[in-house]
Structures are given as C-alpha cells and as structure tokens.
Design an enzyme around this catalytic site. Structure first.
Site, PDB file in Angstrom:
ATOM      1  N   HIS A 367      22.024  49.568  -9.687  1.00 24.44           N
ATOM      2  CA  HIS A 367      21.916  49.569  -8.445  1.00 24.44           C
ATOM      3  C   HIS A 367      22.490  50.703  -7.232  1.00 24.44           C
ATOM      4  O   HIS A 367      22.752  50.463  -5.885  1.00 24.44           O
ATOM      5  CB  HIS A 367      21.940  47.791  -7.288  1.00 24.44           C
ATOM      6  CG  HIS A 367      21.042  46.978  -8.469  1.00 24.44           C
ATOM      7  ND1 HIS A 367      20.414  47.090  -7.645  1.00 24.44           N
ATOM      8  CD2 HIS A 367      21.236  46.023  -9.073  1.00 24.44           C
ATOM      9  CE1 HIS A 367      18.987  46.049  -8.185  1.00 24.44           C
ATOM     10  NE2 HIS A 367      19.406  45.469  -8.995  1.00 24.44           N
ATOM     11  N   LYS A 558      22.712  45.033   8.466  1.00 17.01           N
ATOM     12  CA  LYS A 558      23.073  44.672   6.969  1.00 17.01           C
ATOM     13  C   LYS A 558      24.687  44.812   6.676  1.00 17.01           C
ATOM     14  O   LYS A 558      25.132  44.558   7.876  1.00 17.01           O
ATOM     15  CB  LYS A 558      22.807  46.230   6.745  1.00 17.01           C
ATOM     16  CG  LYS A 558      22.984  47.689   7.360  1.00 17.01           C
ATOM     17  CD  LYS A 558      22.759  48.793   6.844  1.00 17.01           C
ATOM     18  CE  LYS A 558      21.036  49.041   7.521  1.00 17.01           C
ATOM     19  NZ  LYS A 558      20.304  49.487   6.266  1.00 17.01           N
ATOM     20  N   ARG A 559      24.525  44.465   5.910  1.00 18.74           N
ATOM     21  CA  ARG A 559      26.295  44.118   5.163  1.00 18.74           C
ATOM     22  C   ARG A 559      27.106  45.494   6.322  1.00 18.74           C
ATOM     23  O   ARG A 559      26.584  46.450   6.105  1.00 18.74           O
ATOM     24  CB  ARG A 559      26.881  44.680   4.142  1.00 18.74           C
ATOM     25  CG  ARG A 559      26.334  43.155   3.193  1.00 18.74           C
ATOM     26  CD  ARG A 559      27.408  42.083   2.886  1.00 18.74           C
ATOM     27  NE  ARG A 559      28.566  42.743   3.209  1.00 18.74           N
ATOM     28  CZ  ARG A 559      28.870  41.159   2.636  1.00 18.74           C
ATOM     29  NH1 ARG A 559      28.286  40.534   1.750  1.00 18.74           N
ATOM     30  NH2 ARG A 559      30.757  41.447   1.949  1.00 18.74           N
ATOM     31  N   LYS A 564      27.348  52.716   5.215  1.00 14.03           N
ATOM     32  CA  LYS A 564      25.952  52.650   5.653  1.00 14.03           C
ATOM     33  C   LYS A 564      26.234  52.792   7.430  1.00 14.03           C
ATOM     34  O   LYS A 564      25.263  52.604   8.603  1.00 14.03           O
ATOM     35  CB  LYS A 564      25.800  51.071   5.479  1.00 14.03           C
ATOM     36  CG  LYS A 564      25.606  50.213   4.280  1.00 14.03           C
ATOM     37  CD  LYS A 564      25.409  48.987   4.758  1.00 14.03           C
ATOM     38  CE  LYS A 564      25.058  48.598   3.166  1.00 14.03           C
ATOM     39  NZ  LYS A 564      23.980  48.763   2.344  1.00 14.03           N
ATOM     40  N   THR A 666      16.553  48.093   1.290  1.00 11.81           N
ATOM     41  CA  THR A 666      14.948  46.737   1.197  1.00 11.81           C
ATOM     42  C   THR A 666      15.040  46.898   2.838  1.00 11.81           C
ATOM     43  O   THR A 666      14.412  46.419   3.059  1.00 11.81           O
ATOM     44  CB  THR A 666      15.692  45.623   0.405  1.00 11.81           C
ATOM     45  OG1 THR A 666      16.511  45.177   0.469  1.00 11.81           O
ATOM     46  CG2 THR A 666      15.223  46.172  -1.069  1.00 11.81           C
ATOM     47  N   LYS A 670      11.287  45.968   5.140  1.00  8.63           N
ATOM     48  CA  LYS A 670      11.463  44.855   6.242  1.00  8.63           C
ATOM     49  C   LYS A 670      10.789  45.293   7.597  1.00  8.63           C
ATOM     50  O   LYS A 670      10.066  45.144   7.983  1.00  8.63           O
ATOM     51  CB  LYS A 670      12.244  43.937   6.148  1.00  8.63           C
ATOM     52  CG  LYS A 670      12.291  43.249   4.091  1.00  8.63           C
ATOM     53  CD  LYS A 670      14.312  42.348   4.306  1.00  8.63           C
ATOM     54  CE  LYS A 670      13.527  42.680   3.242  1.00  8.63           C
ATOM     55  NZ  LYS A 670      15.623  42.004   2.629  1.00  8.63           N
TER      56      LYS A 670
HETATM   57  O1  73E Z   1      21.313  50.121  -1.910  1.00  5.86           O
HETATM   58  C1  73E Z   1      20.830  48.438  -1.501  1.00  5.86           C
HETATM   59  C2  73E Z   1      19.812  48.082  -2.957  1.00  5.86           C
HETATM   60  O2  73E Z   1      18.995  48.034  -2.169  1.00  5.86           O
HETATM   61  C3  73E Z   1      22.254  48.063  -2.570  1.00  5.86           C
HETATM   62  O3  73E Z   1      23.426  49.261  -2.156  1.00  5.86           O
HETATM   63  C4  73E Z   1      22.538  46.906  -3.346  1.00  5.86           C
HETATM   64  O4  73E Z   1      21.314  46.858  -3.927  1.00  5.86           O
HETATM   65  C5  73E Z   1      20.232  46.531  -3.584  1.00  5.86           C
HETATM   66  C6  73E Z   1      19.001  46.429  -4.310  1.00  5.86           C
HETATM   67  O5  73E Z   1      18.965  47.572  -5.097  1.00  5.86           O
HETATM   68  C7  73E Z   1      23.998  47.192  -3.763  1.00  5.86           C
HETATM   69  N1  73E Z   1      24.718  45.469  -4.175  1.00  5.86           N
HETATM   70  C8  73E Z   1      24.875  46.079  -4.993  1.00  5.86           C
HETATM   71  N2  73E Z   1      25.491  47.139  -5.282  1.00  5.86           N
HETATM   72  N3  73E Z   1      23.783  48.078  -5.325  1.00  5.86           N
HETATM   73  C9  73E Z   1      26.359  44.705  -5.173  1.00  5.86           C
HETATM   74  C10 73E Z   1      27.811  45.581  -6.363  1.00  5.86           C
HETATM   75  C11 73E Z   1      28.880  43.975  -5.884  1.00  5.86           C
HETATM   76  C12 73E Z   1      28.531  42.681  -5.820  1.00  5.86           C
HETATM   77  C13 73E Z   1      27.458  42.546  -5.222  1.00  5.86           C
HETATM   78  C14 73E Z   1      26.708  43.664  -5.093  1.00  5.86           C
END
Ligand code: 73E
Length: 823
Positions: A367, A558-559, A564, A666, A670
C-alpha cells in the site's frame, strides 16, 4: 451481478418487520434492563441494534453452512486494521429496510437519524488501508465470495482528536465503554498464542531432526465476531476480531509463591496486547508490542483457519485449494514463517512440501512506497520474541538467495538488495522482501503505484519473478459511499436509471446523456445543495461557525501528512486572502475551504500544519474585507461517520499529493462518486480517475511522478521558485515572519524552513504556480453553474470502475482463484 440487487423475498416477511417494534421494546427490557417508557435515545439505539442483529443470525448460519456444504474455497483477509465506522445504517441499507425502519422508529417517537448519531464509530484503523479492508468485506459478501476479515479488537481505536487553541489534542477512544451491540463474543473459544522461549531440536521416531518451540510465555486469544451482511442479504459473513486474555496458568508460580500483585501484573501485561491501535499511518515505530500484536493476530487466525479446514480435510496438502490468504500490507507477514512452522513442526511436513503450500496460499498487497513506512524488525527483537520464526526466516532467505545467485551469478549487490535480512546498520528483517518471497502474487493498489513497484521499489524482484507483481486498483463500496451516505443523490439516480447501479456501478454511465438535460441538472444541483445545507448545520454545531451553502465547498479530508500537501492548499488560501486584501472589491468566486484529518501524535510537522490551518482560518474568517467570501475551517476528529457527511457535500475534492507518493487514495473516489470535481496531481488512482472522467472534467496540475524523480536526481532548488514568483514569496514570508502567529512570531518557522532551507522534499514550491492556475480554472468554471453541474454529473457517471465490487472480483478471479458461490 444484478442478482444481488433483487431482495430475494418480501423484506417485510423475511425480516419480520411487523414484529420489529415489539422486539425493540422486548430488548429494552430483557437485554438492557431499561424501562421501555424511558425516552433515552441511547437505549433505543441499542435495543434497535440488537433487534436488527438478531434478524441476521439465521442468514449468517445458513451462509456458513452453504460454504461448508459446498466445500467452497475461502478467502481470509488478514489486516491489522478495519475501519467499519458505524454499523446501524449499513445493516439497514444492506437489508433493504431503511424506510420501513424509519417508520417504526418514528412510531416509537424518534427519528432514525437521531438514533444513528448515538452509535460510536468502530475506528479500528488509521485511514485508507483499514477502510479499504472494510469495503472489501462488503463487496465480498455482497457478491457471494466466501470470505472473512480477521483482525484485532482494540479496546481503544484511533484516538479522538480535539482542537484546543488551534492545536490537535488526542483523547483515548474508549469506543466500547457503553458496550457494542454488534459484537458476538465467543467466550468458549480460546486459542493459545506463544511468545519468547526458545527453539529446541529433537529426533522424531524416524530419526529426523525436528524443532519445537519451548519455554514460551502464553497468551490466550478470544474471538469476537461482527456480522457483515451482504447487499440484499442473500449472504451474511463476519469479521473475526481477536482480543487477548491472560492464560489461566499465567504466572501460576507467582501466585503460588504468594506474589498476588506480581501475578496480576503479568496478567494485565498479557492483556495489553490488544489494548490500543498504533496511531501511526505510514510510519514504522518498531515497538515490541506492535510485533506482538501482529503475531497475535496471525497465530490465532491460523489456528482458526486450520481448525476449520481440518473439519473437512484429512491432509493439509490441499490447503491452497481451499484457502486463500490476503496479507493487507506486511503487517501480518509474519504469517509466512508461522504457516511454515505449523506445517513442519506441528504437522510434520518437510521443507519443500511446506514451502510449496505456503507460497500457493499467500498473496500480499503493498500500500505504500514511503521508506519510513516499510517495515523492518531488528533480528534481535524478532529472534527473542519469536525464536523459531527467526530460524525459519533465515532458512527461507538462504534458499531464496541461492536461487537468485544461480540466476544472476556474481551479482552480490543484487543479493544484498534482495536479501530478507538487511545487514547495514544492524541486522533487520525486511518484511516486504519476506512477503514477496513467500507469496504467489504481489499487488499494488493503482496502476501508477504498481508500475512504481515494478520499476522502482521492487524492481529486482520484478526481474526475478516477472509475473508476480501486478495491479489491482482500489475501489470503494457504493452501498456505503453513495447509497447510504447520500440519500438525496441516490434517490435521484434511482429515479432516473433504476436501482441496479448500487451493485453494478458501471450502470451509472446511463447518467451521461442526462448531463444535457436541464431539468436533471437542476435536480442534481438541488441534491448537492441539500447536502451542503446539512453539512453547514453540522459545521455550525461542531465548530460554531456559519458557512454559506451557496459558496464553493472545497474539501481536503485525509490523514495529515507532508506528502499529502495540506500545506499547499493553505498556501492557496493565503494567496486568495492576499488578493482580496489588495483589491477588496475584486469579483472572486466565494469559497469555503474545509479541512479534516488526524496527525500521528508524534508527527510534529503535521501537527504544526493543523495549527497553521487554524491560525490562517482565524485571520481570514475575521477579516472585514474578506466579508465571508472566503471561509476556512478545520473540522475536528475526521472519522468514517464524519466522512459520510462531508463527502456528499463537496464541490471540489483536493487530491494534491506529490506525484508518486500516494499509492492510490480512496477518498478521491468517494468524492467524485458523489459529484465533486477533483483538483489533483497525476498520482495514485487520480490517473485512472482522469482516464475515466475525461481530462476536460478534472483539474490536473503539477509535476508528474517521473518528473519528481528526475528533479530529485538532478538537484531541485526550491528557492528558485521563491525568487521568481512574487505571490509565492509573499505567502512564504507571511508564514515565516509570524503574520499568522503574532503572539509567537517563530511558531511557523519550521514550516517555512522545511520548504526554504531543508530542500522542500515534497516539492510544494515547484507545484505552487501550476496549482494556483488550476484553482483559477476551478473559480472560473464554478461561476458557470450550468457547466459545473454538467461536469459534476459526468464525474459521478464515470466512476463505475472504482466500485470495490470490481476490485474484489479482480482479486477473486486473478489472485484467489475463487468464484462467487452459486455460479
Ligand atoms: O494511498 C493510500 C491507499 O489508498 C495509502 O497511503 C494507504 O492505503 C490506502 C489503501 O490502499 C496506506 N496506509 C498505510 N500504507 N498505505 C499504512 C501503513 C502503516 C500503518 C497504517 C497504514
């Protein structure tokens, strides 16, 4: 797929709606011990929840016996995070009884909406990764794909964010303080999870060397199920969340020695494992407790998987034909050595057979490419906590590197890059490398991201395993993210094209011709305005600020993270402010800029940006020249239930990450699905959103991913932009000089310095002018409401691809090799 849209029978009969009111009263008394004449909303919410849940239990059991009888292959979605938000409306929506329930609740003297507000979000995740897991569960069960989510039932979910004097403060999220009517606790099912101890060799009866893990400290895992109803409820599945319980014999010796408090301390420590969700999004903290949580999830889950499998099979040889395990990032990747350990040490298999089973069982989703998020664990730590797993990891690596060396003889640098063990700076286990080696398929979450994995982060692996790394673009469930959160727009869409869109989102394309129909455009605009009014009331309640629904609602939720680039958005706001100050009578497009998002508690810079947003808001909102034409607010505690209010009300969706850094996003999906226009970079899924909606219906700006990479290589000089752009210079100087923090002039110097003196890693300075130009195009278009609404319709109409139903079917067919049941 439209099959699932048709409610199988009359819902009144299936769900015994005629008895619902009596059941609510009965549960008020029998389960909650409350007087049914009480008017407490919370009691009624609970009684309603129990009465709704009990209507699903039969269907759930029937679904589970269907799976059993057909010996269907099951999907296990392993994730350290799930973000379901609230359950009530999700259950009612998927059961198709929202309107009926609204009437019944009204007869009891309440509105459904006020009872809905009584529910506390299940915030067992940080953001997109956890929410994706929840969307996928909805899509799996709605499409009859036998699957389960496995995770952790944290006592405390993602912290509750309040804003005090402009700063984020964290409070604990004691979400089950008043109980949770959705969980079904299995007090009688307990699995033992081992930690520490040592690995011991012995000889089995055939004289083979074997290993066993001894002298361990044990913790018990107890499951708690939450039902997941599919849309139309022909199937009901569940997620199974584990909670830690101390084992009965825990520190028995301490008890026997009379050290009661010492023994209790041990008990409390072991139950701490599932106490709290780590609140870091994409930042590795490397705490022992986190690794314990990961192994706790994995060990309990595999005991459960194998128990279920062995009920119907005598040998583990066929495991990959019956079980597909999806690893949601590397967080549960310790499952790979765990399955090897179980197959070899417990079930007596040899390495090669066990390894073949393992690699045919696992698939891994990556991710993120952010280096600070890539998990590595010190060998010391992993070896102490899980000594047998460490041995197995070494052996996996030894065999793997032997293969690499045979393919690329003499290429020692490649070997050290690909090794599961990182040697430089103290030995560490690279969990991503382990996950790639131990899985049959690895996927990224948007086309661009998967491409970056193949050519960048995992390039060596892509050369070695040319078919392993693939793409599955993320998606969101249209049930929650349109049908449930946006009743006004859903109604209009259903009236216009029928109800099938919610389980076949491609159907939204039928809205395309309606963009030319002025009556439809008016109805579309009215729905948006209604949602903006609702949000305005919410904003007034939450932050005591009036906002005008007739202004452009510009949203970034978003976070909080530097990549970002919420800061870039703030820089635009400051620029607009300056333009108004310079020319108070200028004809500008009135905007309301809203922000929301949590910063990791230890992320100083992200927290400072929250403060900056609030200080800029204070100055802008109070300014007489601005006169309400520009308003800024930060909504505290962004969470799923807040997103459900924000998303339907947006005109403009800010998706402005530095290209190459947002794996998918995502929220972008939405917002566009609900008719917002996107302003964004060519990053993550924005690229595909542009392909779908057409370049003329989206505001794309800025550096592309390859240009960012190229600039990093060739040397990037942010000062150049500062020197050549007077408007930018003025913005930076205001931030740096304390214009927004008159009582503490240096407050925002770290923000200024990060761009001006520390290399501007996220390249805001380079993208500032292109962003300003894109925003000017937004302003111009918004003045032409006819055109704007046309584009808003075309955005929603072309979002079919981004349904999580499509994503899940791609996983099912291409990775899990499962088909919808009953096909
Ligand atoms: O771009 C997003 C993505 O849409 C990405 O940053 C996020 O995952 C979403 C779903 O695919 C994400 N979260 C984390 N890594 N990628 C993450 C890593 C460590 C702890 C918690 C979350």
């Amino acid at each position: 797929m439209s099959r699932v849209c048709k409610m199988s029978k009359n819902v009144r009969e299936v769900f015994r709606l005629d008895e619902l009111k009596d059941d609510i009263r009965r549960n008020m008394v029998a389960l909650l011990g409350n007087d049914p004449r009480s008017k407490r909303k919370f009691s009624y919410y609970n009684a309603l929840a129990y009465s709704v849940r009990e209507r699903l239990v039969d269907l759930w059991m029937r679904t589970q016996s269907d799976y059993y009888d057909s010996m269907a292959k099951r999907v296990y979605y392993l994730s350290m995070e799930f973000l379901p938000g609230r359950f009530l409306m999700n259950y009612l929506t998927n059961m198709g009884i929202v309107d009926e329930c609204r009437e019944i609740v009204a007869e009891l003297g309440f509105s459904l909406e006020e009872l809905e507000e009584e529910e506390w979000d299940a915030g067992l995740g940080n953001g997109g990764l956890g929410r994706l897991a929840s969307c996928y569960l909805d899509s799996m069960v709605s499409q009859n794909i036998p699957g389960y989510g496995y995770g952790i039932l944290y006592d405390y979910g993602i912290f509750y964010q309040s804003i005090v004097n402009g700063n984020q403060e964290e409070r604990c999220d004691n979400w089950r303080r008043h109980g949770c009517p959705w969980e079904i606790t299995r007090l009688d099912t307990l699995y033992e999870v081992k930690f520490y101890g040592r690995s011991e060799t012995y000889y089995d009866s055939d004289g083979n060397v074997r290993f066993r893990w001894v002298d361990t400290e044990n913790v018990m895992a107890m499951p708690c199920d939450i039902l997941i109803p599919g849309y139309g409820c022909s199937h009901v599945s569940n997620m199974r969340l584990w909670t830690a319980q101390s084992s009965r014999e825990f520190n028995l010796s301490d008890f026997n020695r009379g050290d009661y408090i010492g023994a209790m301390h041990g008990k409390v420590m072991s139950e701490n494992i599932t106490k709290v969700l780590y609140p870091n999004d994409q930042f590795l903290q490397g705490m022992e407790l986190r690794l314990k949580q990961q192994y706790f999830l994995v060990s309990a889950t595999f005991q459960d998987i194998l128990r279920r499998y062995l009920k119907q099979h005598t040998s583990l040889a066929a495991l990959p034909e019956a079980v597909a395990v999806q690893l949601n990032d590397t967080h549960p990747a310790i499952a790979i050595p765990e399955l090897m350990r179980l197959l070899m040490d417990v079930y007596g298999m040899g390495w090669d057979v066990a390894w073949d089973i393992c690699t045919r069982t696992f698939a891994y989703t990556n991710h993120t490419v952010l280096p600070e998020a890539l998990e590595t664990w010190p060998v010391d730590l992993l070896g102490r906590l899980l000594p047998r797993h460490m041995q197995i990891i070494y052996e996996i690596n030894r065999r793997f590197l032997e293969g690499v060396a045979a393919t690329f003889p003499g290429d020692t640098e490649r070997l050290s890059r690909m090794s599961v063990i990182q040697e430089e700076g103290g030995q560490r286990v690279r969990m991503a490398n382990l996950a790639i080696v131990g899985s049959h398929t690895v996927n990224g979450v948007a086309a661009l991201h998967s491409n970056i994995l193949q050519t960048g982060l995992f390039r060596d692996f892509h050369e070695y395993y040319p078919r392993k790394i693939r793409n599955v673009t993320n998606g969101v469930t249209p049930r929650r993210w349109l049908m449930q959160c946006n009743p006004a727009l859903s109604r209009l869409i259903t009236q216009s094209i029928g109800p099938e869109w919610c389980c076949n989102l491609e159907k939204l394309r039928e809205l395309v011709p309606l963009a030319e129909d002025s009556a439809f455009r008016d109805a579309w605009a009215r729905a948006k305005l209604e949602n903006k009014r609702l949000l305005s009331r919410y904003v007034l309640r939450k932050v005591q600020m009036g906002i005008n629904p007739n202004t452009l609602f510009d949203m970034q939720f978003k976070r909080m993270h530097e990549y970002k680039r919420q800061l870039l958005n703030v820089m635009h706001v400051i620029s607009l402010f300056n333009r108004i100050k310079d020319n108070p009578s200028a004809d500008i497009t009135p905007r309301t800029v809203l922000f929301g998002g949590k910063a990791a508690p230890g992320y100083y810079q992200a927290k400072l940006i929250i403060r900056l947003i609030n200080e800029v808001a204070r100055v802008v909102n109070a300014d007489a020249d601005v006169a309400g034409r520009l308003r800024v607010a930060f909504l505290p505690n962004y969470c799923i239930s807040q997103a459900e209010k924000v998303v339907p009300a947006a005109d403009l969706s800010e998706q402005i990450s530095t290209a190459g850094m947002e794996a998918s996003g995502t929220g972008n999906m939405k917002f566009a699905l609900n008719g917002a226009l996107t302003i964004g970079t060519l990053d993550g899924a924005n690229v595909e959103i542009m392909e779908e909606v057409g370049a003329e219906n989206i505001f794309i700006f800025g550096l592309k991913a390859h240009e960012v990479a190229e600039k990093r290589r060739s040397g990037y000089n942010p000062r150049e932009f500062y020197e050549n752009d007077a408007e930018l210079r003025r913005v930076m100087d205001m931030i740096g000089s304390g214009f927004f923090s008159p009582d503490e002039r240096g407050l925002f110097s770290p923000v200024y310095d990060s761009l001006m003196h520390h290399g501007d890693y996220y390249m805001l300075m380079a993208d500032y002018r292109p962003y300003m130009e894109a925003q000017a195009a937004v302003d111009a278009l918004y003045l032409d409401q006819d055109q704007w609404v046309r584009k808003s319709i075309l955005n929603a109409a072309n979002m079919g691809k981004f349904s999580s139903d499509r994503s899940v079917m791609e996983y099912a067919r291409g990775i899990w090799h499962v088909e919808p049941l009953g096909k």
